[in-house]
Motif scaffolding. Structure first.
Motif: not given
Length: 433
Positions: A209-213, A238-240
Motif C-alpha cells: 500500500i505504501e508503494q502504491m501510495a 501507512v494510513m496515517r
C-alpha cells in the motif's frame, strides 16, 4: 441477436467483476464486441460469471442461468457458457442438471473459453482489463484464495489456498490503470492481511500500500476485507502518513461473544477485538470502520446475541452489513453443528441488529452537518450529482448529493463540499468555492 457480440453477466462480488473484466479484454483482443448488461443482452453468445458464496447468491446464479437457457431455447441466443464460483464448486452437478449450457468452467480456467471459441489467449494483455466501473475508479485484486478455516465459510473450498500476486505485477497494473484515467483504487482480496505470506514469508500489505501510495496519479486507495487476527499494525502508520490512503477499513468481525468466536473458529477473542478497534481509532484519527456481522450461527444463544447488540452500540461502526447464517455443505459447521436456530429467529435478530445500526448511521451522518469534505463525483442522477467521500466505497456505502443547479461538475473530478443536511445514510452538500 448481434453477430460477433458476447454478453458477460457478472454476479456476486467485486473479485468476480475483475475476472469478468479480464475476460472482456481478452475477447476484445480477439475481435469480439463485448457488453456487460444482464438486463439488455444483445449478443449471440452469453457468459455468466456466477457466485456460490451463500444460499441467496447461489439461487440468484441458478435463476440467471435458467433465464438465459430459456433465451437459448427460444432462439434468442446461440451459445451459453457459465464460469465462476458456483461453477467451480458444483461443476458435475450443474453439467447433469442444466445440459442446455454449452460448457461450464470453474473460477480459474475461464481462459479455456477462448480456445473453445477458437481464439487465443493474449498474454501481452495479462494485466489489462475492460473496466466496467466508471473510468475514474477500479477494483484491484491482490490475491486469490484463503487459508483461514472459519466454520461457516465455503470460500476456501471454492478458491483454494491463498495465492498472492507478485508485488511488481500489481504495481505495474496500478501504473497502467492510472495512465488510463483511474484515480481511485479499491484494493480487494478474500483476505487482505495475509497478502505476501506465501510469496515473501511475511505480511506485505503495508509495504504494498505504501508503494502504491507513491505512484503519481493515485488519489485514493481504499482497503477491503481484512481479518482481525494478527492484523499487520504497520498499516496504521501507512494510513496515517499517506494522505491518499483513505482513512477507511473494511474488516469482517462476524461476532463478538467468545462463545461464538470460538465456534466460528475465528482465532480472535472479544477482548482482542475491542483492543483492535480502539487501536484503529487511536492510531488513525478519523478512521471510518466498516464491518460485517453474522447472526444465527449454530450455538448462538440469546445472551450471545445480546452481547453482539451491545458491541454494535458500543463500537458505533460507521458502516455495517449483516447476514443470517445459512449452512454451506462441506464447511466445518455443516459437518460438526446442527443448524437448529429457526429461520424466523435468525430474521428477527438480523432485523434488530440492522435497526440498531440504522439509528447509529443516522446519528453519525447528522454529526457531519456543517463539516467540509473532499468528494469524488461518480455520476449525475436527476437533479443531483452523486459523489463520495474517502469514507465511502462505491455500491455499498452512503453517498453525497449535490444539487445540479448552479454547478457544472465533471464525472471523476474532486471537489470540496460542505454538508448542509443528512438522512439515515446519505449527505446533502454544496460546493465550497
Amino acid at each position: 441477436m448481434r453477430k460477433n457480440t458476447i454478453d458477460i453477466i457478472t454476479l456476486g462480488c467485486s473479485k468476480n467483476l475483475v475476472d469478468s473484466e479480464k475476460l472482456m479484454k481478452q475477447l476484445e483482443a480477439n475481435g469480439y464486441k463485448v457488453t456487460h448488461d444482464s438486463d439488455h443482452p444483445q449478443g449471440e453468445v452469453a457468459v455468466i460469471n456466477t457466485c456460490g458464496f451463500i444460499g441467496d447468491a447461489k439461487e440468484e446464479s441458478i435463476n440467471m442461468i435458467l433465464e438465459f437457457c430459456q433465451a437459448k431455447e427460444e432462439g434468442r441466443l446461440k451459445k451459453l457458457y457459465v464460469m465462476g464460483c458456483l461453477s467451480e464448486r458444483y461443476l458435475k452437478d450443474l453439467q447433469m442438471e442444466i445440459p442446455q449450457v454449452d460448457k461450464f468452467y470453474g473460477k480459474f480456467n475461464w481462459n479455456e473459453l477462448l480456445a473453445d471459441l477458437g481464439k487465443a489467449y493474449h498474454s501481452e494483455f495479462a494485466i489489462e482489463r475492460h473496466l466496467t466501473t466508471p473510468k475514474h475508479y477500479a477494483y484491484l485484486k491482490i490475491s486469490e484464495g484463503c487459508d483461514r478455516k472459519c466454520s461457516y465459510c465455503a470460500i476456501p473450498i471454492i478458491t483454494g489456498k491463498h495465492v498472492s500476486r507478485p508485488m511488481e505485477e500489481i504495481l505495474d497494473e496500478v501504473r497502467l490503470l492510472v495512465s488510463e484515467g483511474v484515480k481511485e483504487f479499491q484494493v480487494i482480496a478474500q483476505e487482505l492481511t495475509y497478502y505476501g505470506v506465501d510469496l515473501y514469508k511475511k505480511q506485505m500489505l503495508p509495504e504494498l500500500i505504501e508503494q502504491m501510495a507513491h505512484i503519481p496519479g493515485v488519489e485514493w486507495i481504499r482497503l477491503h476485507y481484512a481479518y482481525p487476527a494478527h492484523f499487520p499494525e504497520d498499516l496504521f502508520r501507512v494510513m496515517r502518513e499517506n494522505d491518499n490512503v483513505c482513512k477507511y477499513m473494511d474488516i469482517a468481525l462476524q461476532h463478538i461473544s467468545d462463545n461464538m468466536l470460538q465456534k466460528m473458529r475465528r482465532h480472535v477473542t472479544k477482548a482482542e477485538t475491542y483492543q483492535l478497534i480502539e487501536k484503529f481509532r487511536k492510531e488513525v484519527p478519523g478512521i471510518h470502520l466498516r464491518t460485517t456481522l453474522m447472526v444465527g450461527h449454530p450455538g448462538e444463544t440469546e445472551q450471545d446475541f445480546e452481547e453482539l447488540m451491545e458491541f454494535v452500540r458500543t463500537a458505533r461502526f460507521d458502516r455495517m452489513g449483516a447476514f443470517a447464517y445459512s449452512e454451506e455443505e462441506g464447511t466445518y459447521s455443516a459437518k460438526h453443528y446442527k443448524d437448529e436456530i429457526p429461520q424466523e429467529v435468525k430474521q428477527q435478530r438480523l432485523d434488530a441488529l440492522m435497526e440498531l445500526q440504522q439509528e447509529i448511521s443516522a446519528d453519525l451522518s447528522h454529526r457531519k452537518i456543517g463539516q467540509e469534505f473532499k468528494v469524488i463525483i461518480d455520476r449525475k442522477e436527476g437533479d443531483y450529482y452523486i459523489g463520495r467521500t474517502q469514507f465511502d466505497s462505491p455500491e455499498v456505502d452512503p453517498e453525497v448529493l449535490i444539487k445540479v443547479e448552479n454547478h457544472r461538475l465533471r464525472i471523476g473530478s474532486f471537489h470540496r463540499v460542505k454538508v448542509y443536511d443528512a438522512d439515515d445514510f446519505d449527505l446533502y452538500a454544496t460546493i465550497v468555492k
